[in-house]
Write a protein that holds these residues in place. Structure first.
Motif, PDB file in Angstrom:
ATOM      1  N   PRO A 264      49.930 -39.748  59.220  1.00 22.60           N
ATOM      2  CA  PRO A 264      50.645 -40.360  58.094  1.00 22.60           C
ATOM      3  C   PRO A 264      51.399 -41.586  58.561  1.00 22.60           C
ATOM      4  N   PRO A 265      51.613 -42.541  57.690  1.00 23.47           N
ATOM      5  CA  PRO A 265      52.367 -43.728  58.095  1.00 23.47           C
ATOM      6  C   PRO A 265      53.803 -43.375  58.452  1.00 23.47           C
ATOM      7  N   VAL A 266      54.376 -44.179  59.334  1.00 22.20           N
ATOM      8  CA  VAL A 266      55.777 -43.994  59.708  1.00 22.20           C
ATOM      9  C   VAL A 266      56.659 -44.478  58.563  1.00 22.20           C
ATOM     10  N   THR A 267      57.628 -43.679  58.204  1.00 22.95           N
ATOM     11  CA  THR A 267      58.543 -44.009  57.118  1.00 22.95           C
ATOM     12  C   THR A 267      59.954 -44.183  57.665  1.00 22.95           C
ATOM     13  N   ASP A 268      60.875 -44.581  56.792  1.00 20.72           N
ATOM     14  CA  ASP A 268      62.268 -44.706  57.220  1.00 20.72           C
ATOM     15  C   ASP A 268      62.785 -43.386  57.770  1.00 20.72           C
ATOM     16  N   THR A 269      62.294 -42.273  57.203  1.00 20.87           N
ATOM     17  CA  THR A 269      62.740 -40.959  57.642  1.00 20.87           C
ATOM     18  C   THR A 269      62.196 -40.591  59.011  1.00 20.87           C
ATOM     19  N   THR A 270      60.930 -40.943  59.259  1.00 19.51           N
ATOM     20  CA  THR A 270      60.297 -40.555  60.526  1.00 19.51           C
ATOM     21  C   THR A 270      60.412 -41.615  61.612  1.00 19.51           C
ATOM     22  N   LEU A 271      60.919 -42.810  61.262  1.00 21.36           N
ATOM     23  CA  LEU A 271      61.019 -43.895  62.247  1.00 21.36           C
ATOM     24  C   LEU A 271      61.874 -43.522  63.456  1.00 21.36           C
TER      25      LEU A 271
ATOM     26  N   THR B 225      58.473 -53.299  57.682  1.00 20.40           N
ATOM     27  CA  THR B 225      58.563 -51.931  57.207  1.00 20.40           C
ATOM     28  C   THR B 225      58.737 -50.991  58.392  1.00 20.40           C
ATOM     29  N   ALA B 226      59.071 -49.748  58.103  1.00 25.65           N
ATOM     30  CA  ALA B 226      59.215 -48.756  59.170  1.00 25.65           C
ATOM     31  C   ALA B 226      57.919 -48.619  59.955  1.00 25.65           C
ATOM     32  N   ASN B 227      56.804 -48.631  59.251  1.00 23.78           N
ATOM     33  CA  ASN B 227      55.510 -48.509  59.921  1.00 23.78           C
ATOM     34  C   ASN B 227      55.246 -49.708  60.830  1.00 23.78           C
TER      35      ASN B 227
END
Length: 519
Positions: A353-360, A385-387
């Motif tokens: 999954p793409p990297v998000t603000d939550t997973t960054l 973006t986070a990704n």
């Protein structure tokens, strides 16, 4: 190093896709051969090359005996001399058995056979009195793949501009770099030194000057340049170096090398010894290497980067990290740099999954960033973006940051250093808007019409940019300086060449990144 995937194409540290089956033999083919042949005499015997528009190509000349049998994991042994003229008009076998992926950016052939320790010499004038500058190219491929026979590594443009180009094969992966209890360490490095020794002793017969040798490489090849600069027994074999997107976190430490050997035994059930591996077929050994490098719960950075040069305390006295902290006198000029995006697209592709603000934060943490450094890194690249931040972090950690640290270290010791960033972006559909790992290679070689180039650059790569970069390389190889338009990197100005549609020198372009990169 790990494969980085962009769309349907995969970027490797110099690995390739082209398949060839011709070896150095009496057979010749292709339009170049209609122009005739030429001969030169090496210390092992006479060789025959093929004349071309820009000079003569001598392909597959042995600089050591085939590493088979008792020599498979031994130090390279000098070639057995021959008396009849050896036909060297086609590339010889390669150490690469298979590519790291189905499709790669640089086409690099796998050619079967045992005589893999060879050099290819492209010369504009095989006159012993020519005394031309020499560029020795060490291919990339993460130290586990790659080939010296790529059409992107042809010496035509360098020959046109009065430079002799030599490309060298070397042992890869387990054969080249795995610590074995009963074999010399860093066998791939010993191969590089043997090739450079051959150049010293023979290049005059091909019109080159052994006192004017520059070593260069991209990715793992750039890491090879860095390793050789810190290998005492290589001193005097070259006078300058070029590291293009180099793997400069190597040489590894001893713990990493020993951990890789232990992991090999754990995963394969075989002892890490030459005696246990010497009689395996090439494909059999490749299968074991695939098991060693496969991702798994016991994987670590060493799983992907452990088959590489390492500080064994004898051939290579210090790790890359130790060199950066020492007062080592790197006596040669160095030109180095990186692309803007290297591996940025990796988090955008694949099944993850793409990297998000939550997973960054977790993604940056996996790359070694603590929370405060991760926050600073995000601020250093505004608007992403986070990704995209995750991709940039991977590029910076693997290539850009280590190269910058080397430039800073050398500038602090007033050692002649030139730094660049390649920012021109591809227009090809699978790479659009990216200045990725490997993209700058055909510009440096001025081979924009070579096989596979427009597939990664787009249909109209700018010839003016290739002219500028290639000329800087020619000047550096010829004079130890890329020219007046590109000043040295110094700590007071930090002037850096920005290669783009409008190339220019910029002072301190990485001011925002510096506190993070030098942490």
């Amino acid at each position: 190093m790990a494969a980085q995937q962009i769309g349907r194409r995969t970027l490797l540290l110099g690995a390739g896709v082209l398949a060839l089956t011709t070896a150095c033999s009496s057979r010749t083919s292709g339009p170049e051969q209609s122009r005739g042949t030429a001969t030169a005499t090496t210390t092992s015997g006479p060789v025959r090359g093929v004349r071309r528009e820009t000079g003569v190509a001598f392909l597959g000349i042995p600089f050591a005996q085939p590493p088979v049998g008792a020599l498979r994991f031994a130090a390279p042994a000098p070639p057995i001399p021959w008396t009849d003229t050896r036909d060297c008009t086609a590339y010889g076998p390669t150490a690469q058995v298979k590519q790291l992926s189905e499709v790669t950016a640089i086409p690099e052939p796998s050619i079967p056979g045992d005589d893999i320790l060879t050099v290819n010499v492209f010369t504009p004038n095989p006159d012993p009195d020519a005394k031309l500058p020499v560029l020795v190219w060490i291919h990339g491929g993460g130290f586990v793949a790659g080939s010296p026979a790529s059409p992107w590594y042809d010496g035509a443009a360098f020959n046109r501009d009065g430079v002799v180009l030599v490309s060298a094969g070397y042992r890869l992966g387990i054969e080249g770099f795995l610590h074995l209890d009963d074999a010399p360490d860093n066998r791939g490095v010993l191969d590089w030194i043997a090739a450079l020794t051959w150049v010293r002793d023979n290049i005059a017969a091909f019109g080159g000057d052994p006192a004017k040798v520059t070593i260069a490489g991209q990715s793992a090849g750039g890491g090879a340049v860095w390793a050789l600069m810190n290998t005492p027994s290589a001193k005097g074999l070259f006078r300058a170096g070029i590291s293009e997107s180099g793997a400069l976190t190597q040489p590894n430490d001893r713990a990493t090398a020993l951990a890789m050997s232990a992991l090999f035994t754990k995963r394969t059930g075989r002892p890490a010894t030459a005696a246990a591996l010497r009689d395996l077929s090439k494909t059999g050994l490749q299968d074991l290497e695939d098991k060693l490098r496969a991702l798994g719960p016991d994987s670590s950075a060493a799983t992907l980067l452990g088959l590489a040069p390492w500080a064994d305390g004898t051939l290579i006295p210090a790790t890359s990290a130790e060199v950066l902290k020492s007062d080592a006198d790197q006596y040669v000029p160095l030109m180095l740099g990186f692309t803007a995006h290297e591996f940025n697209a990796a988090p955008l592709t694949g099944n993850r999954p793409p990297v998000t603000d939550t997973t960054l934060p977790a993604a940056l943490g996996a790359l070694g960033f603590d929370p405060s450094t991760a926050a600073a890194f995000t601020l250093a690249y505004p608007g992403l973006t986070a990704n995209q931040i995750a991709g940039q972090a991977q590029s910076d950690v693997v290539i850009r940051m280590p190269s910058y640290r080397v430039a800073e270290m050398r500038a602090g010791r007033q050692q002649p250093t030139w730094l660049y960033e390649f920012t021109w972006t591809s227009t090809a559909p699978d790479y659009q808007g990216m200045s990725f790992h490997c993209l700058d290679v055909p510009f440096a070689f001025d081979l924009l019409r070579a096989q596979g180039v427009t597939a990664v650059t787009g249909s109209n790569p700018p010839q003016a940019l290739a002219d500028a970069i290639h000329q800087a390389w020619v000047s550096f190889v010829s004079n130890g300086d890329p020219g007046d338009a590109w000043p040295r990197y110094t700590l007071d100005r930090r002037e850096t060449m920005i290669w783009s549609d409008a190339s220019h020198v910029q002072s301190d372009p990485f001011a925002a990144q510096r506190p993070i990169w030098l942490r």
